[in-house]
Design an enzyme around this catalytic site. Structure first.
Site, short mmCIF file in Angstrom:
data_model
loop_
_atom_site.label_atom_id
_atom_site.label_comp_id
_atom_site.label_asym_id
_atom_site.label_seq_id
_atom_site.Cartn_x
_atom_site.Cartn_y
_atom_site.Cartn_z
N CYS A 118 -106.39 -7.46 -52.92
CA CYS A 118 -106.75 -7.48 -54.33
C CYS A 118 -108.43 -7.04 -53.97
O CYS A 118 -108.77 -6.46 -54.90
CB CYS A 118 -106.98 -8.92 -54.75
SG CYS A 118 -107.61 -10.23 -53.50
N LYS B 61 -94.73 -21.32 -57.83
CA LYS B 61 -93.85 -20.09 -58.23
C LYS B 61 -94.15 -19.06 -57.51
O LYS B 61 -95.03 -18.13 -57.84
CB LYS B 61 -93.75 -19.79 -59.78
CG LYS B 61 -92.38 -19.44 -60.19
CD LYS B 61 -92.02 -17.97 -59.83
CE LYS B 61 -92.95 -16.96 -60.53
NZ LYS B 61 -92.66 -15.66 -59.72
N GLU C 273 -106.36 -0.13 -60.82
CA GLU C 273 -106.02 -0.75 -59.41
C GLU C 273 -104.64 -0.07 -59.21
O GLU C 273 -103.86 -0.29 -59.78
CB GLU C 273 -105.87 -2.08 -59.56
CG GLU C 273 -105.60 -2.81 -57.99
CD GLU C 273 -105.48 -4.57 -58.38
OE1 GLU C 273 -105.90 -4.98 -57.28
OE2 GLU C 273 -105.11 -4.93 -59.34
N GLU D 66 -107.24 -15.69 -60.15
CA GLU D 66 -107.83 -14.65 -59.31
C GLU D 66 -107.27 -13.42 -59.42
O GLU D 66 -105.97 -13.47 -59.12
CB GLU D 66 -107.75 -15.10 -57.71
CG GLU D 66 -108.68 -14.27 -56.87
CD GLU D 66 -108.33 -13.25 -55.85
OE1 GLU D 66 -108.07 -12.02 -56.70
OE2 GLU D 66 -107.54 -13.44 -54.88
#
Length: 498
Positions: free
Chosen positions: A301, A190, A400, A266
């Site tokens: 990331c 997906k 973040e 992750e």
């Protein structure tokens, strides 16, 4: 009946890409006929429609993947045959790499030179590496009593649902596809609704290369619809996810609410880049610190979004980083001279600009940037931004941003730097710049991060594992260890009549 998007390249050449779901070896529209628009974030223009998947579409894809797995059309092939077909697939992707790079640039806003020289070749190279390992994996015989023959074998888990983000669409899909297909699983990807085209094209090429229908399927659509349906599906054996920590937690819940499927995650990061006063080369450190946060518009990331600099050199070093950032060319992703493109969507730009405004209202000092630029293009461009004198507990140092925004902090001792570095919910990456090996190794042992870089930032390839501690995730991508994520071990205990 499938959807189609016409892609126009910088030289005016046109080609078409089908954009329905890719299930059981062919394209199809959503069961309910619903669609989403995929948008070029560098211009704000609509590229075309993609299928908006629902739970019904996920059901169809899972059924296809399960049929293929149970029939053994892929998992029961000799490993050398899986290897040959995966390598043929990589050859086809190589042949179409220019189209793949263009589609990725148009959907993500990243420079074409980066997708051409980096993202697409890396994705193909990673899958090729896993293909080459397929016929080099051995099982074990346990050291038992001579009257017993006990084997430990690894078997593919079955149907894998992989949900991947928009920052490196095909490369992060390859993180999952390489080892999952290599061990014989069936996969349903997906992709992020903002960036689905390259994954769809890769699936089409996989069937052309001889990977059987149903082994690699793609269901497009939103996370709240298609992604959640995969996470809750009782016939999916594993979810492999890359994305935010918030969504990662949701997949853990989905697994518990359904069939206790395995979940490999992750997730987010707020990586610390520590610069000691004895760093071997401050100019090199500044260059890598700047690219460590501003590469891919900060949408990485493991981006070095926290720069921890010893107080004795803080002001000078931050100025060096700003000087590097000022040389970065922000502009049209199709221009060969562009180094920084747009962020991935106008929605993401809003998130980044909101974080910048919050930081401006704090005690942090805006050193560089801090605004949207190139508004006349209609694109989502944010200039490289640096805040200095950021407090360790400030929002900008804790949360973040996933954009081109650097928080610079100062420290007085290594102990303080380690405490600050470890002082977030994340544990994906960290770096230290020093001339002393004792300092480097000591810091590496104390930093709670899955990757620690010494005198470089973000160095890696597919020979080393990738993953994090704390709320940066569980399990590992890349390297040989990724194979273990997609298998279950079986002990067979045989009593010998001797």
């Amino acid at each position: 009946m499938s959807l189609t998007i016409t892609i126009s390249g910088p030289n005016g050449a046109l080609f078409q890409q089908k954009t329905g779901h890719f299930v059981d070896g062919d394209f199809s529209s959503s069961q309910e006929g619903s669609t989403l628009d995929t948008v070029n974030p560098a211009t704000g223009s609509v590229l075309g429609p993609i299928a908006a998947g629902t739970a019904h579409d996920v059901d169809v894809a899972v059924a296809s993947a399960r049929r293929a797995f149970d029939a053994g059309v892929w998992r029961n092939l000799a490993p050398k045959e899986r290897k040959a077909r995966m390598l043929a697939w990589c050859d086809l992707m190589d042949a179409h790499s220019a189209d793949l790079a263009l589609m990725e640039t148009l959907e993500t806003g990243k420079p074409l030179k980066d997708t051409t020289s980096g993202d697409i070749p890396k994705a193909i190279g990673l899958i090729r590496w896993y293909a080459e390992v397929c016929d080099k994996l051995y099982d074990q015989v346990a050291p038992t009593d001579p009257a017993i023959h006990a084997t430990i074998t690894r078997e593919p888990l079955g149907v894998v649902g992989a949900v991947v983000p928009w920052n490196f669409p095909l490369y992060l899909a390859a993180y999952k596809l390489g080892p999952a297909l290599g061990v014989g699983c069936s996969v349903i990807i997906k992709p992020a609704e903002e960036a689905s085209l390259t994954t769809l094209r890769a699936a089409e090429l996989a069937v052309e290369a001889g990977i059987p229908p149903g082994v690699f399927n793609v269901v497009t659509g939103t996370g709240l619809e298609a992604g959640k349906a995969l996470g809750l599906h009782p016939d999916v054996d594993m979810i492999a996810f890359t994305g935010s920590s918030t969504v990662a937690k949701a997949f853990l819940v989905y697994a518990g609410q359904s069939n206790m499927k395995k979940v490999q995650l992750e997730a987010g990061g707020k990586s610390a880049n520590i610069v000691m006063p004895d760093a071997p080369d401050l100019d090199t450190a500044a260059e890598q610190a700047a690219w460590g946060i501003f590469y891919n518009q900060g949408q990485v990331c493991s981006a070095g979004s926290r720069l921890l600099v010893h107080r004795d050199i803080h002001d000078d070093f931050v100025a060096r980083v700003a000087d590097v950032a000022r040389t970065m060319v922000v502009g049209d992703p199709l221009d060969p001279g562009t180094q920084i493109g747009s962020v991935a969507s106008h929605k993401q730009m809003g998130t980044v600009l909101s974080a910048i405004e919050d930081a401006k209202a704090s005690d942090a000092a805006l050193t560089l940037g801090g605004a949207q630029i190139l508004q006349d293009t209609g694109g989502a461009f944010v200039e490289p931004t640096i805040f200095a004198n950021v407090s360790p507990d400030a929002t900008l140092a804790q949360e973040e941003v996933f954009g081109p925004v650097l928080a610079a902090l100062s420290f007085d001792t290594l102990d303080e730097a380690i405490e600050i570095a470890n002082g977030t919910q994340y544990g994906l990456g960290a770096a230290i710049w020093t001339s002393h090996i004792d300092t480097a190794l000591g810091a590496s042992r104390r930093l709670r991060a899955g990757q620690v870089w010494v005198n470089n930032y973000d160095g890696s390839d597919w020979t080393v594992p990738w993953g994090g501690f704390k709320q940066s995730g569980t399990g590992r991508d890349k390297a040989l260890s990724a194979f273990d994520e997609y298998v279950g071990t079986k002990a067979t205990w045989i009593t010998l009549n001797t």
